[in-house]
Enzyme design. Structure first.
Site, PDB file in Angstrom:
ATOM      1  N   HIS A 237      40.448  38.004 -44.592  1.00 15.87           N
ATOM      2  CA  HIS A 237      40.961  38.522 -43.315  1.00 15.87           C
ATOM      3  C   HIS A 237      40.883  40.051 -43.215  1.00 15.87           C
ATOM      4  O   HIS A 237      41.390  40.614 -42.244  1.00 15.87           O
ATOM      5  CB  HIS A 237      42.401  38.069 -43.065  1.00 15.87           C
ATOM      6  CG  HIS A 237      42.591  36.586 -43.162  1.00 15.87           C
ATOM      7  ND1 HIS A 237      42.020  35.701 -42.274  1.00 15.87           N
ATOM      8  CD2 HIS A 237      43.282  35.824 -44.053  1.00 15.87           C
ATOM      9  CE1 HIS A 237      42.356  34.459 -42.595  1.00 15.87           C
ATOM     10  NE2 HIS A 237      43.119  34.507 -43.681  1.00 15.87           N
ATOM     11  N   ARG A 294      46.183  52.052 -31.913  1.00 18.63           N
ATOM     12  CA  ARG A 294      45.846  53.231 -32.724  1.00 18.63           C
ATOM     13  C   ARG A 294      44.333  53.372 -32.765  1.00 18.63           C
ATOM     14  O   ARG A 294      43.594  52.549 -32.214  1.00 18.63           O
ATOM     15  CB  ARG A 294      46.361  53.047 -34.148  1.00 18.63           C
ATOM     16  CG  ARG A 294      45.883  51.744 -34.787  1.00 18.63           C
ATOM     17  CD  ARG A 294      46.141  51.677 -36.260  1.00 18.63           C
ATOM     18  NE  ARG A 294      45.934  50.343 -36.811  1.00 18.63           N
ATOM     19  CZ  ARG A 294      44.771  49.808 -37.110  1.00 18.63           C
ATOM     20  NH1 ARG A 294      43.654  50.480 -36.859  1.00 18.63           N
ATOM     21  NH2 ARG A 294      44.687  48.589 -37.637  1.00 18.63           N
TER      22      ARG A 294
END
Length: 520
Positions: A237, A294
Site C-alpha cells: 500500500h 498537502r
C-alpha cells in the site's frame, strides 16, 4: 512574506528551501538532535533545534515549531508532507500565532483528513465513491453486526483507518472468519500511528489502478485540476513509482476525472495544493478514494509535464495571489515523466531499512533527469525517520523515452555505505507488464512474491575476475601505498583484512548496481 520556516526535514525541506530562495524569501530550518548537520539545515538561512531525534520529541512538537517560527521572525510556516502536514491542530496553532500557514485551512484539513467525512463530501458533490460504510465502525459493535456490515458491502473488503494513510491501520479480509481480528488489528495500529483508533470498511476492488489528480485552489474561489498521475506501483500500500500521464486514461476520461477532482475540492472551499485520489476499474469507471490535503511526494512529475512550480504556487496562494494559469494547459501533458523513490532499504532483505553513513554518492544527471535529494556524501541516515533518500525523476517526450532515461539514470546512481532500492528499480523497469503499462495496485506485491526471495543483483564470473584485479591493484597504486589491516566497508558489510581477494571483490561488485545486471 520575507521569511518562511520549513517544518520538515529531508528532501522536501531542501525542495521548499530552493523555492524560497528563487522567490527572494529566506528559508528557516528546524532540526532534531541527530539532524544537526543534515542537508536541509545547510540549505537554510538559519536553523533552530527543536528536540530529540525521535519525531515525537521534535518534528511532531507543535509548540516547539511555533516557538521557533516566532523566534526566527518568520512570516509563514510550510509543513511539507508527512509529520504535521495534515494536522488540523498544527495549522490552527500557526494561524493563532499570527503566522501564515502555507496550506489549506484547518477546517478543510479536519474535514478531508477524516476519510469517512471526505467520502461523504465527495458523495454530496455527486462524485462516485468506493462502496463502504458511511460512518466509522462503532467501538462496541458485535461480531454479528460487523459481519452484517461486511456482507452488505461484499467480500473481499478492506478495513481502513479513518485517519492517516500510508497503509497503516489497513487490513484486507477475504474470509468472514478473519473480519473481527482484522478490525482489532487495524484499530490497534491506527491508534498507535495516528492517535485515532476509528476504522471503517470499504469494498476491495479487483485489481484497480490508483489514479490521482493534483489540484490548486486560491483564496478567490478558483480551483484548477492538473493532468493525472498513475500511482498503481505500490508495495504494501506504499507508492514506490509514479508516472504521468497514465497509459490507461483517455483524453475523455482525463477530462471527467479532472472535473470530478475540481468539484470535490471546490465543494469544501479548498485552497493551496491538494490531491484527489481515485480507483479506476478496467471498465473505465472511477471512484473517489480520499483527499490528501498537502503537497504530494510525487509532485515533481506533475511539474515536469506542465512546467508549473507547485511549491512556489503554494506560497503565492498563501500570499493572496490569484491563480492565473491556463486551465487547458494544465491537463495537457507535455511529454511523460516517471519518479522512483530511492530508499535506504535492502531489497534483498525484505526491504528492511539500511541506516548508516553514505561513504560515497554519485547522483545521475543529463537530459531530462531530476534528483530531489535530502542527503550528500558523508551524511548519516538515522533510524528514526522514513528512509527515503531522494526522488529520481526522468522526463522525455514519450513514455518509452522516459523509461530509457530512467534506466540510464539508475545505472549511473551509486551509493556506497548503505543498501538502497536502486537495484530493485532496475529490475522493475524491465518487467514486461510494467513496460506495457499493464499494472494495478497489487501488481508489485504479486510480482515480488513470484521471485521467492531471489536476489536482485548478483556478480557475474567475468565481473568477479575484473573486481579481483581491481582489489589487488588498488592498494598498490594508491598514493599512500598498501595499508596493513585495511577493512573497507561496502554496503552494510565490513570486509576483514584476512578475507580472500575474491570475497573482497564480490562485496565490491555488489555495492554498485551500475556495474551489475539485474536478475529477472
Amino acid at each position: 512574506m520575507k521569511k518562511i520556516l520549513i517544518a520538515n526535514r529531508g528532501e522536501i525541506a531542501v525542495r521548499i528551501a530552493r523555492a524560497c530562495r528563487e522567490m527572494g524569501i529566506s528559508p528557516v530550518a528546524v532540526y532534531s538532535e541527530c539532524d544537526r548537520a543534515a542537508l536541509h539545515v545547510r540549505h537554510a538561512g538559519e536553523a533552530y533545534e527543536i528536540g530529540g531525534s525521535a519525531p515525537r520529541d521534535s518534528y511532531l512538537r507543535i509548540d516547539r515549531i511555533v516557538e521557533a517560527a516566532k523566534k526566527s521572525g518568520a512570516d509563514a510556516v510550510h509543513p511539507g508532507y508527512g509529520f504535521l502536514a495534515e494536522h488540523e491542530g498544527f495549522a490552527r496553532a500557526v494561524r493563532d500565532a499570527g503566522l501564515t500557514f502555507i496550506g489549506p485551512t484547518p477546517e478543510a484539513i479536519g474535514l478531508m483528513g477524516q476519510k469517512t467525512a471526505a467520502r461523504d463530501a465527495a458523495r454530496s458533490a455527486g462524485v462516485p465513491v468506493v462502496p463502504g460504510t458511511a460512518d466509522p465502525v462503532p467501538a462496541d459493535v458485535s461480531e454479528a453486526e460487523l459481519e452484517a456490515l461486511a456482507r452488505g458491502i461484499g467480500y473481499p473488503v478492506l478495513v481502513k483507518a479513518v485517519s492517516g494513510g500510508g497503509g497503516k491501520g489497513m487490513r484486507t479480509v477475504l474470509d468472514p472468519a478473519d473480519l473481527a481480528g482484522a478490525v482489532r488489528a487495524a484499530r490497534s495500529e491506527a491508534d498507535s500511528a495516528f492517535g485515532d483508533a476509528a476504522v471503517y470498511i470499504e469494498k476491495r476492488l479487483a485489481r484497480p489502478r490508483h489514479i490521482e489528480v493534483q489540484v490548486l485552489g486560491d483564496e478567490h474561489g478558483t480551483v484548477l485540476p492538473f493532468v493525472e498521475r498513475e500511482c498503481s506501483i505500490q508495495r504494501r500500500h506504499q507508492k514506490v513509482v509514479e508516472e504521468t500521464p497514465s497509459v490507461a486514461v483517455t483524453p475523455e476520461l482525463r477530462q471527467a476525472m479532472a472535473a470530478a477532482a475540481a468539484t470535490v475540492a471546490r465543494a469544501v472551499g479548498y485552497t493551496s495544493a491538494g490531491t484527489i485520489e481515485f480507483l479506476l476499474n478496467d471498465d473505465g469507471r472511477f471512484f473517489f478514494l480520499e483527499m490528501n490535503t498537502r503537497l504530494q511526494v510525487e509532485h515533481p512529475i506533475t511539474e515536469m509535464v506542465t512546467g508549473i512550480d507547485l511549491v512556489q504556487w503554494q506560497i503565492r496562494i498563501a500570499r493572496g495571489e490569484r491563480l492565473d494559469l491556463d486551465p487547458p494547459a494544465l491537463i495537457t501533458p507535455k511529454g511523460h515523466a516517471i519518479e522512483c523513490r530511492i530508499y535506504a532499504e535492502d531489497p534483498d532483505n525484505n526491504f528492511l531499512p539500511s541506516p548508516g553513513r553514505i561513504l560515497a554518492l554519485r547522483v545521475p544527471a543529463g537530459p531530462g533527469i531530476r534528483d530531489d535529494s535530502g542527503v550528500a556524501a558523508g551524511d548519516d541516515i538515522p533510524i528514526f525517520y522514513d528512509p527515503m533518500l531522494s526522488k529520481l525523476v526522468a522526463w522525455a517526450e514519450d513514455r518509452p523515452g522516459a523509461l530509457a532515461r530512467m534506466r540510464r539514470a539508475l545505472d549511473e546512481y551509486v551509493v556506497a555505505g548503505i543498501r538502497t532500492t536502486v537495484p530493485f528499480f532496475a529490475w522493475l523497469l524491465d518487467q514486461p507488464a510494467f513496460v506495457d503499462g499493464q499494472v494495478h495496485t497489487t501488481f508489485l506485491d504479486e510480482s515480488l512474491a513470484l521471485r521467492q526471495g531471489r536476489p536482485f543483483v548478483e556478480p557475474t564470473p567475468d565481473l568477479e575476475e575484473v573486481a579481483v584485479m581491481a582489489a589487488v591493484l588498488q592498494p598498490l597504486l594508491s598514493p599512500a601505498g598498501p595499508e596493513k589491516g585495511v577493512q573497507p566497508a561496502f554496503g552494510d558489510r565490513r570486509v576483514p583484512a584476512s578475507s580472500t581477494w575474491r570475497e573482497q571483490a564480490r562485496i565490491e561488485g555488489l555495492r554498485g548496481s551500475s556495474r551489475l545486471a539485474p536478475r529477472h
